[in-house]
Scaffold this motif. Structure first.
Motif, PDB file in Angstrom:
ATOM      1  N   GLY A 110       0.931  -1.357  -0.201  1.00 38.75           N
ATOM      2  CA  GLY A 110       0.161  -0.149   0.227  1.00 38.75           C
ATOM      3  C   GLY A 110       0.560   1.229   0.065  1.00 38.75           C
ATOM      4  N   TYR A 111       0.380   2.290  -0.751  1.00 33.80           N
ATOM      5  CA  TYR A 111       1.078   3.724  -0.850  1.00 33.80           C
ATOM      6  C   TYR A 111       1.021   3.803   0.473  1.00 33.80           C
ATOM      7  N   LEU A 112      -0.629   3.723   1.379  1.00 38.15           N
ATOM      8  CA  LEU A 112      -0.430   4.259   2.809  1.00 38.15           C
ATOM      9  C   LEU A 112      -0.817   2.768   3.170  1.00 38.15           C
ATOM     10  N   ARG A 113       0.226   2.266   3.411  1.00 40.13           N
ATOM     11  CA  ARG A 113       0.462   0.810   4.089  1.00 40.13           C
ATOM     12  C   ARG A 113       0.242   1.638   5.900  1.00 40.13           C
ATOM     13  N   PRO A 114      -0.213   0.699   6.718  1.00 40.31           N
ATOM     14  CA  PRO A 114      -0.479  -0.884   6.158  1.00 40.31           C
ATOM     15  C   PRO A 114      -1.362  -1.052   6.459  1.00 40.31           C
ATOM     16  N   TYR A 115      -2.540  -0.500   6.329  1.00 38.35           N
ATOM     17  CA  TYR A 115      -4.149  -0.747   6.508  1.00 38.35           C
ATOM     18  C   TYR A 115      -4.739  -0.731   5.204  1.00 38.35           C
ATOM     19  N   TRP A 116      -3.618  -0.271   4.138  1.00 37.05           N
ATOM     20  CA  TRP A 116      -4.479  -0.871   2.320  1.00 37.05           C
ATOM     21  C   TRP A 116      -3.250  -1.384   1.961  1.00 37.05           C
ATOM     22  N   VAL A 117      -3.358  -2.225   0.356  1.00 38.84           N
ATOM     23  CA  VAL A 117      -2.942  -2.743  -0.303  1.00 38.84           C
ATOM     24  C   VAL A 117      -3.117  -1.403  -1.597  1.00 38.84           C
ATOM     25  N   THR A 118      -2.620  -2.031  -2.933  1.00 40.92           N
ATOM     26  CA  THR A 118      -2.186  -0.394  -3.599  1.00 40.92           C
ATOM     27  C   THR A 118      -2.930  -1.508  -4.705  1.00 40.92           C
ATOM     28  N   TYR A 119      -4.027  -1.254  -5.449  1.00 41.38           N
ATOM     29  CA  TYR A 119      -4.466  -1.926  -6.888  1.00 41.38           C
ATOM     30  C   TYR A 119      -4.163  -0.651  -7.687  1.00 41.38           C
ATOM     31  N   GLU A 120      -3.587  -1.114  -9.231  1.00 36.27           N
ATOM     32  CA  GLU A 120      -3.817  -0.329  -9.865  1.00 36.27           C
ATOM     33  C   GLU A 120      -4.014  -1.230 -11.458  1.00 36.27           C
ATOM     34  N   PHE A 376      -7.812  11.586  -2.360  1.00 33.93           N
ATOM     35  CA  PHE A 376      -7.560  10.973  -3.554  1.00 33.93           C
ATOM     36  C   PHE A 376      -7.344   9.436  -3.759  1.00 33.93           C
ATOM     37  N   LEU A 377      -5.812   9.214  -3.187  1.00 37.02           N
ATOM     38  CA  LEU A 377      -5.659   7.382  -2.857  1.00 37.02           C
ATOM     39  C   LEU A 377      -7.173   7.022  -2.462  1.00 37.02           C
ATOM     40  N   LEU A 378      -7.124   7.088  -0.919  1.00 36.08           N
ATOM     41  CA  LEU A 378      -8.209   5.953  -0.589  1.00 36.08           C
ATOM     42  C   LEU A 378      -9.622   6.138  -1.198  1.00 36.08           C
ATOM     43  N   GLU A 379     -10.126   6.651  -1.917  1.00 33.00           N
ATOM     44  CA  GLU A 379     -10.847   7.005  -2.946  1.00 33.00           C
ATOM     45  C   GLU A 379     -10.519   6.104  -4.382  1.00 33.00           C
ATOM     46  N   THR A 380      -9.515   5.482  -4.748  1.00 31.59           N
ATOM     47  CA  THR A 380      -8.598   4.597  -6.094  1.00 31.59           C
ATOM     48  C   THR A 380      -8.314   3.628  -5.802  1.00 31.59           C
ATOM     49  N   SER A 381      -6.697   3.762  -5.006  1.00 30.68           N
ATOM     50  CA  SER A 381      -5.928   2.567  -5.810  1.00 30.68           C
ATOM     51  C   SER A 381      -5.709   2.245  -4.127  1.00 30.68           C
ATOM     52  N   GLN A 382      -6.274   2.328  -2.917  1.00 27.85           N
ATOM     53  CA  GLN A 382      -5.861   2.132  -1.959  1.00 27.85           C
ATOM     54  C   GLN A 382      -7.048   1.355  -1.710  1.00 27.85           C
ATOM     55  N   VAL A 383      -6.694  -0.333  -1.396  1.00 29.59           N
ATOM     56  CA  VAL A 383      -7.887  -0.998  -0.392  1.00 29.59           C
ATOM     57  C   VAL A 383      -7.418  -1.595   0.646  1.00 29.59           C
ATOM     58  N   ALA A 384      -8.651  -1.523   1.161  1.00 36.14           N
ATOM     59  CA  ALA A 384      -8.386  -1.898   2.656  1.00 36.14           C
ATOM     60  C   ALA A 384      -8.425  -3.314   2.894  1.00 36.14           C
ATOM     61  N   THR A 390      -4.793 -14.327   7.697  1.00 41.68           N
ATOM     62  CA  THR A 390      -5.849 -14.051   6.860  1.00 41.68           C
ATOM     63  C   THR A 390      -7.322 -13.212   6.894  1.00 41.68           C
ATOM     64  N   SER A 391      -6.958 -11.807   7.852  1.00 38.31           N
ATOM     65  CA  SER A 391      -8.138 -11.609   8.381  1.00 38.31           C
ATOM     66  C   SER A 391      -7.607  -9.634   7.292  1.00 38.31           C
ATOM     67  N   GLY A 392      -6.796  -9.862   6.647  1.00 39.48           N
ATOM     68  CA  GLY A 392      -6.148  -8.376   5.924  1.00 39.48           C
ATOM     69  C   GLY A 392      -6.861  -8.893   4.787  1.00 39.48           C
ATOM     70  N   ARG A 393      -6.372 -10.435   3.947  1.00 35.37           N
ATOM     71  CA  ARG A 393      -6.513 -10.812   3.384  1.00 35.37           C
ATOM     72  C   ARG A 393      -8.326 -10.944   2.609  1.00 35.37           C
ATOM     73  N   ARG A 394      -9.602 -11.696   3.802  1.00 39.28           N
ATOM     74  CA  ARG A 394     -10.948 -11.544   4.151  1.00 39.28           C
ATOM     75  C   ARG A 394     -10.673  -9.936   3.357  1.00 39.28           C
ATOM     76  N   ARG A 395     -10.253  -8.853   4.263  1.00 39.70           N
ATOM     77  CA  ARG A 395     -10.880  -7.713   4.068  1.00 39.70           C
ATOM     78  C   ARG A 395     -10.486  -7.535   2.909  1.00 39.70           C
ATOM     79  N   LEU A 396      -9.530  -7.304   2.415  1.00 40.50           N
ATOM     80  CA  LEU A 396      -9.135  -7.319   0.235  1.00 40.50           C
ATOM     81  C   LEU A 396     -10.411  -7.489   0.449  1.00 40.50           C
ATOM     82  N   MET A 397     -10.305  -8.923  -0.274  1.00 35.50           N
ATOM     83  CA  MET A 397     -11.204  -9.813  -0.946  1.00 35.50           C
ATOM     84  C   MET A 397     -12.953  -8.929  -1.561  1.00 35.50           C
ATOM     85  N   ARG A 398     -13.053  -8.273  -0.466  1.00 34.49           N
ATOM     86  CA  ARG A 398     -14.499  -7.793   0.095  1.00 34.49           C
ATOM     87  C   ARG A 398     -14.406  -6.794  -1.034  1.00 34.49           C
TER      88      ARG A 398
END
Length: 429
Positions: A110-120, A376-384, A390-398
């Motif tokens: 995540g560009y805004l780690r640690p609670y986000w993954v970057t998807y572009e 802007f990042l939190l509305e776009t490319s940063q995915v919780a 395991t908990s992080g992957r579950r949140r990401l998949m949602r």
């Protein structure tokens, strides 16, 4: 092109250590898409869930472009999924995919780690679309968006899982890789060396923790003003591909010399190592050597990893090559000097002063503009979510599967009004 999920055929290449790409594949299949995976070593194979859709690449690296083109044609691939876009096998695949009009889904830390993954789409870091966007562009896209801003993250999140999966991955590559005789790691270290470094770090974690706590306490209780230098992994693609340096030592030399010439004599300089720094580069030794050579050995400190917030809370400014951790610096409104290409290196936030002048009297960032950028990042490319727990992957998949299936990339989706509602986070103190 807006294809129904049943018309989508995703080809996964290399991903983060662990089962996250396998979980993502299952979710895409549940949506009706087809998925396949190319593996380049035994670690890739171990973490894929379906042997029937797994393709082992066992040839020499120079045959990879032709092999990739053949797989795309044979299976009617419409999308490729990668983790990072600069390692040679991914860069070659992206080049071919663009020529064929395939969608390129790029994941990164995540560009805004640690609670986000970057998807572009198309590229990340220095190859991201963010590099060509101005703050004015982002503010215009946000005109109709609303989001309550989360607080600044204070810790990494999945570090133990990250180290565990890294050690397990390299163990498989080291001990069971006979089938993949043509495999070449994208880093300079051999697989055996990588495994030893991961294992060493696991075993030394208690000692490293004690060393870090003592060093941090000394700085926090020292009563002196200090500047923070955020170090990165020398082998990381962001450092290697998007910075002017070929080694960490070059960065250390520039910063320490600038500090010695520009900082007030009662100020100190603190180098904070990356949380995954494993000793392959003698950072601490180089810091001490260069500080001594510049006559500031009593004013320069080195801290092994740990929570960045504990040091940022009292820092005067920060310098880095292009670490994503610098986002936390800007969130706090601290002056920041950056030397490499970074998605946040906008003139509104980042100092353009020579390094010595920066240490003398740093210019402050425009905090209001940075809040818009972060929004802007939190509305776009940063995915919780996260890759490793395991908990992080579950949140990401949602969230991320729906983002992959829509025709618009995250940035266009906001502009066009097609972005899905974002997940809100409750941050743990």
């Amino acid at each position: 092109m807006n294809r129904h999920p049943t018309q989508r055929r995703f080809l996964f290449l290399q991903g983060p250590h662990g089962p996250v790409f396998s979980r993502l594949s299952r979710m895409l299949r549940a949506a009706g898409a087809q998925t396949r995976r190319v593996g380049f070593n035994r670690g890739d194979q171990f973490f894929w869930h379906d042997p029937a859709t797994y393709h082992a690449f066992t040839e020499s690296p120079d045959t990879w472009p032709d092999c990739f083109a053949a797989l795309v044609a044979e299976h009617g691939v419409t999308d490729i999924v990668i983790y990072g876009d600069t390692r040679p096998i991914h860069a070659q695949a992206v080049s071919h995919a663009r020529a064929r009009g395939l969608a390129v889904h790029v994941f990164e830390e995540g560009y805004l780690r640690p609670y986000w993954v970057t998807y572009e789409r198309g590229g990340s870091n220095g190859n991201s679309r963010l590099m060509d966007m101005s703050i004015a562009d982002m503010q215009a896209a946000l005109a109709s968006a609303e989001l309550e801003m989360p607080e600044a993250p204070a810790h990494w999140g999945d570090m133990r899982h990250h180290i565990f999966y890294g050690a397990l991955y390299h163990a498989f590559v080291m001990l069971a890789n006979r089938r993949y005789s043509g495999f070449r790691p994208h880093r300079a270290q051999t697989v055996t060396q990588e495994f030893r470094l991961y294992l060493k770090r696991l075993l030394l974690m208690p000692m490293l923790w004690a060393d870090r706590v003592l060093a941090t306490m000394k700085i926090r209780n020292g009563g002196f003003p200090y500047h923070l230098a955020l170090l990165q992994l020398e082998h990381d693609s962001n450092f290697q591909k998007h910075s002017p340096f070929t080694s960490t030592a070059e960065f250390l030399k520039l910063v320490i010399e600038g500090f010695a010439h520009g900082a007030p004599t009662h100020h100190h300089l603190v180098f904070k190592a990356h949380p995954l720094e494993d000793g392959r580069v003698p950072q601490r030794h180089d810091v001490r050597r260069l500080a001594r050579a510049n006559g500031v050995e009593n004013r320069v400190h080195y801290v092994r990893g740990g929570k960045l917030a504990q040091l940022l809370d009292h820092a005067r400014s920060a310098v880095t090559v292009n670490s994503t951790a610098a986002q936390q610096v800007l969130w706090r409104g601290l002056p920041l000097k950056v030397f490499g290409d970074a998605v946040y290196a906008k003139p509104e936030f980042v100092s353009t002063q020579p390094i010595a002048d920066f240490f003398t009297q740093a210019t402050r960032p425009d905090s209001r503009a940075y809040r818009d950028y972060r929004h802007f990042l939190l509305e776009t490319s940063q995915v919780a979510g996260g890759f490793y727990s395991t908990s992080g992957r579950r949140r990401l998949m949602r969230q991320v599967v729906d983002m992959m299936l829509v025709p618009d990339d995250p940035y266009d989706a906001l502009t066009h009004g097609t972005a899905a509602p974002r997940q809100q986070l409750r941050l743990v103190k």
